[in-house]
Design a protein around this motif. Structure first.
Motif, short mmCIF file in Angstrom:
data_model
loop_
_atom_site.label_atom_id
_atom_site.label_comp_id
_atom_site.label_asym_id
_atom_site.label_seq_id
_atom_site.Cartn_x
_atom_site.Cartn_y
_atom_site.Cartn_z
N ILE A 120 119.03 -31.01 -20.47
CA ILE A 120 118.03 -30.60 -21.45
C ILE A 120 117.55 -29.19 -21.13
CG2 ILE A 120 117.25 -32.96 -21.91
CD1 ILE A 120 114.75 -32.34 -20.21
N VAL A 121 117.09 -28.51 -22.14
CA VAL A 121 116.48 -27.19 -21.97
C VAL A 121 115.00 -27.34 -22.28
CG1 VAL A 121 116.41 -24.81 -22.77
CG2 VAL A 121 118.61 -25.99 -22.55
N LEU A 122 114.17 -26.93 -21.34
CA LEU A 122 112.72 -26.97 -21.52
C LEU A 122 112.21 -25.56 -21.78
CD1 LEU A 122 111.45 -29.38 -18.72
CD2 LEU A 122 111.53 -29.79 -21.15
N LYS A 123 111.36 -25.45 -22.79
CA LYS A 123 110.67 -24.19 -23.05
C LYS A 123 109.21 -24.37 -22.67
CE LYS A 123 109.41 -20.79 -26.51
NZ LYS A 123 109.46 -20.43 -27.93
N ASN A 124 108.79 -23.67 -21.63
CA ASN A 124 107.39 -23.69 -21.22
C ASN A 124 106.60 -22.90 -22.25
OD1 ASN A 124 104.94 -22.50 -19.91
ND2 ASN A 124 105.59 -23.91 -18.29
N LEU A 125 105.66 -23.56 -22.91
CA LEU A 125 104.94 -22.90 -24.00
C LEU A 125 103.97 -21.82 -23.51
CD1 LEU A 125 104.34 -25.87 -26.43
CD2 LEU A 125 106.23 -24.25 -26.35
N ALA A 126 103.46 -21.95 -22.30
CA ALA A 126 102.54 -20.94 -21.77
C ALA A 126 103.26 -19.64 -21.44
CB ALA A 126 101.80 -21.47 -20.55
N SER A 127 104.44 -19.74 -20.83
CA SER A 127 105.15 -18.54 -20.40
C SER A 127 106.29 -18.14 -21.34
CB SER A 127 105.74 -18.76 -19.00
OG SER A 127 106.79 -19.73 -19.06
#
Length: 131
Positions: free
Chosen positions: A48-55
């Motif tokens: 899976i690819v996670l996108k950190n919403l803060a950074s």
């Protein structure tokens, strides 16, 4: 005396009405938190690819069936490995680099994401896409 509204005025009014309806629908769409078996079926053994919403940073994660996890930064920050576990209430914990972090996974519409708590207003930490 009233003037007939122009086609442009009617279009703008309709667009505003449609936007209001879409916003109302999105606001009523609730999070469906995943159970332990749903997390296992959705995440374990898949990349899976996670996108950190803060950074805004992306990372690739693999949760292996044996409890190992490997994460690789797509921003050039390196990689790390550790272990994962899922509690009975659906909270997934990852131990890596001397720290442990826990999140709850949920679906909202067709999207999969996670948050630090199960409260309806908990800030979304990361969004998921699959390889």
């Amino acid at each position: 005396m009233t003037r007939a509204s122009s086609p442009l005025t009617r279009f703008v009014a309709c667009a505003a009405l449609a936007a209001s309806a879409i916003t109302a629908i999105a606001a009523t769409e609730e999070r469906a938190y995943l159970s332990k078996p749903e997390i296992q079926a959705s995440l374990i053994g898949k990349g899976i690819v996670l996108k950190n919403l803060a950074s805004g940073k992306l990372s690739h994660w693999e949760f292996h069936p044996d409890g190992r996890v490997v994460a690789v930064s797509r921003s050039g920050l390196g990689s790390a490995s550790g272990t994962w576990s899922i509690r009975d209430d659906g909270q997934m914990c990852v131990s890596m680099l001397g720290r442990t972090g826990c999140r709850y996974w949920f679906r909202k519409g067709n999207a999969l994401a996670n948050a630090d708590s199960r409260t309806p207003d908990a800030q979304t930490v990361a969004e998921v896409s699959f390889d």
